[in-house]
Design a protein around this motif. Structure first.
Motif, PDB file in Angstrom:
ATOM      1  N   GLN A   1      26.115  50.545  -6.932  1.00  0.00           N
ATOM      2  CA  GLN A   1      26.345  51.488  -8.020  1.00  0.00           C
ATOM      3  C   GLN A   1      27.342  52.567  -7.582  1.00  0.00           C
ATOM      4  O   GLN A   1      28.237  52.946  -8.333  1.00  0.00           O
ATOM      5  CB  GLN A   1      25.030  52.121  -8.472  1.00  0.00           C
ATOM      6  CG  GLN A   1      25.160  53.257  -9.458  1.00  0.00           C
ATOM      7  CD  GLN A   1      25.478  52.804 -10.867  1.00  0.00           C
ATOM      8  OE1 GLN A   1      25.705  51.626 -11.132  1.00  0.00           O
ATOM      9  NE2 GLN A   1      25.501  53.741 -11.783  1.00  0.00           N
ATOM     10  N   ILE A   2      27.191  53.063  -6.365  1.00  0.00           N
ATOM     11  CA  ILE A   2      28.111  54.074  -5.839  1.00  0.00           C
ATOM     12  C   ILE A   2      29.522  53.510  -5.767  1.00  0.00           C
ATOM     13  O   ILE A   2      30.480  54.156  -6.202  1.00  0.00           O
ATOM     14  CB  ILE A   2      27.639  54.579  -4.456  1.00  0.00           C
ATOM     15  CG1 ILE A   2      26.346  55.394  -4.604  1.00  0.00           C
ATOM     16  CG2 ILE A   2      28.725  55.417  -3.784  1.00  0.00           C
ATOM     17  CD1 ILE A   2      25.664  55.717  -3.287  1.00  0.00           C
ATOM     18  N   VAL A   3      29.676  52.288  -5.242  1.00  0.00           N
ATOM     19  CA  VAL A   3      30.992  51.661  -5.148  1.00  0.00           C
ATOM     20  C   VAL A   3      31.579  51.469  -6.545  1.00  0.00           C
ATOM     21  O   VAL A   3      32.767  51.714  -6.764  1.00  0.00           O
ATOM     22  CB  VAL A   3      30.926  50.323  -4.383  1.00  0.00           C
ATOM     23  CG1 VAL A   3      32.228  49.543  -4.501  1.00  0.00           C
ATOM     24  CG2 VAL A   3      30.582  50.572  -2.921  1.00  0.00           C
ATOM     25  N   ARG A   4      30.761  51.063  -7.503  1.00  0.00           N
ATOM     26  CA  ARG A   4      31.243  50.870  -8.868  1.00  0.00           C
ATOM     27  C   ARG A   4      31.790  52.172  -9.435  1.00  0.00           C
ATOM     28  O   ARG A   4      32.881  52.220  -9.986  1.00  0.00           O
ATOM     29  CB  ARG A   4      30.139  50.344  -9.779  1.00  0.00           C
ATOM     30  CG  ARG A   4      30.649  50.046 -11.201  1.00  0.00           C
ATOM     31  CD  ARG A   4      29.517  49.768 -12.171  1.00  0.00           C
ATOM     32  NE  ARG A   4      28.657  50.919 -12.369  1.00  0.00           N
ATOM     33  CZ  ARG A   4      28.973  51.996 -13.118  1.00  0.00           C
ATOM     34  NH1 ARG A   4      30.150  52.079 -13.691  1.00  0.00           N
ATOM     35  NH2 ARG A   4      28.124  52.989 -13.265  1.00  0.00           N
ATOM     36  N   ILE A   5      31.048  53.261  -9.273  1.00  0.00           N
ATOM     37  CA  ILE A   5      31.486  54.559  -9.790  1.00  0.00           C
ATOM     38  C   ILE A   5      32.752  55.023  -9.071  1.00  0.00           C
ATOM     39  O   ILE A   5      33.688  55.523  -9.693  1.00  0.00           O
ATOM     40  CB  ILE A   5      30.353  55.595  -9.674  1.00  0.00           C
ATOM     41  CG1 ILE A   5      29.230  55.232 -10.655  1.00  0.00           C
ATOM     42  CG2 ILE A   5      30.866  57.001  -9.944  1.00  0.00           C
ATOM     43  CD1 ILE A   5      27.968  56.031 -10.481  1.00  0.00           C
ATOM     44  N   LEU A   6      32.792  54.844  -7.768  1.00  0.00           N
ATOM     45  CA  LEU A   6      33.936  55.291  -6.986  1.00  0.00           C
ATOM     46  C   LEU A   6      35.185  54.434  -7.209  1.00  0.00           C
ATOM     47  O   LEU A   6      36.286  54.843  -6.849  1.00  0.00           O
ATOM     48  CB  LEU A   6      33.599  55.306  -5.503  1.00  0.00           C
ATOM     49  CG  LEU A   6      32.578  56.338  -5.058  1.00  0.00           C
ATOM     50  CD1 LEU A   6      32.253  56.144  -3.591  1.00  0.00           C
ATOM     51  CD2 LEU A   6      33.076  57.751  -5.324  1.00  0.00           C
ATOM     52  N   SER A   7      35.027  53.263  -7.793  1.00  0.00           N
ATOM     53  CA  SER A   7      36.171  52.380  -7.990  1.00  0.00           C
ATOM     54  C   SER A   7      37.201  52.957  -8.954  1.00  0.00           C
ATOM     55  O   SER A   7      38.311  52.438  -9.059  1.00  0.00           O
ATOM     56  CB  SER A   7      35.715  50.999  -8.467  1.00  0.00           C
ATOM     57  OG  SER A   7      35.189  51.068  -9.782  1.00  0.00           O
TER      58      SER A   7
END
Length: 89
Positions: free
Chosen positions: A16-22
């Motif tokens: 989820q963090i990687v998705r948001i940071l993408s």
């Protein structure tokens, strides 16, 4: 560092963090920013794990801490991977 792929996918919160940071932007390290119901210390654990894996970096501006995906570096080493991880979240 192909191992980070499995590492990021191993925990839904990290994914989820990687998705948001993408999106390429820097984000505050407050739980409200991430859309997960976790205690601040649990989020700190995931942020640290991603940083130590070389996936993110922490930006300090005064008393505020932000997190950002190392998108350019990751895209250079693993073209299309961040987009694929973001889509799978």
């Amino acid at each position: 560092r192909v191992a980070w792929i499995a590492f990021a996918r191993a925990a839904p919160t990290r994914l989820q963090i990687v998705r948001i940071l993408s999106d390429g932007e820097k984000h505050a390290k407050t739980p409200e920013e991430w859309g997960v119901d976790l205690h601040k210390s649990a989020m700190a654990y995931h942020f640290k794990a991603l940083r130590e894996a070389g996936i993110t970096l922490t930006i300090v501006e005064g008393r505020n801490h932000f997190i950002q995906l190392r998108r350019d570096e990751l895209d250079a080493k693993f073209p299309g991977l961040v987009a694929a991880l973001a889509a799978s979240a």
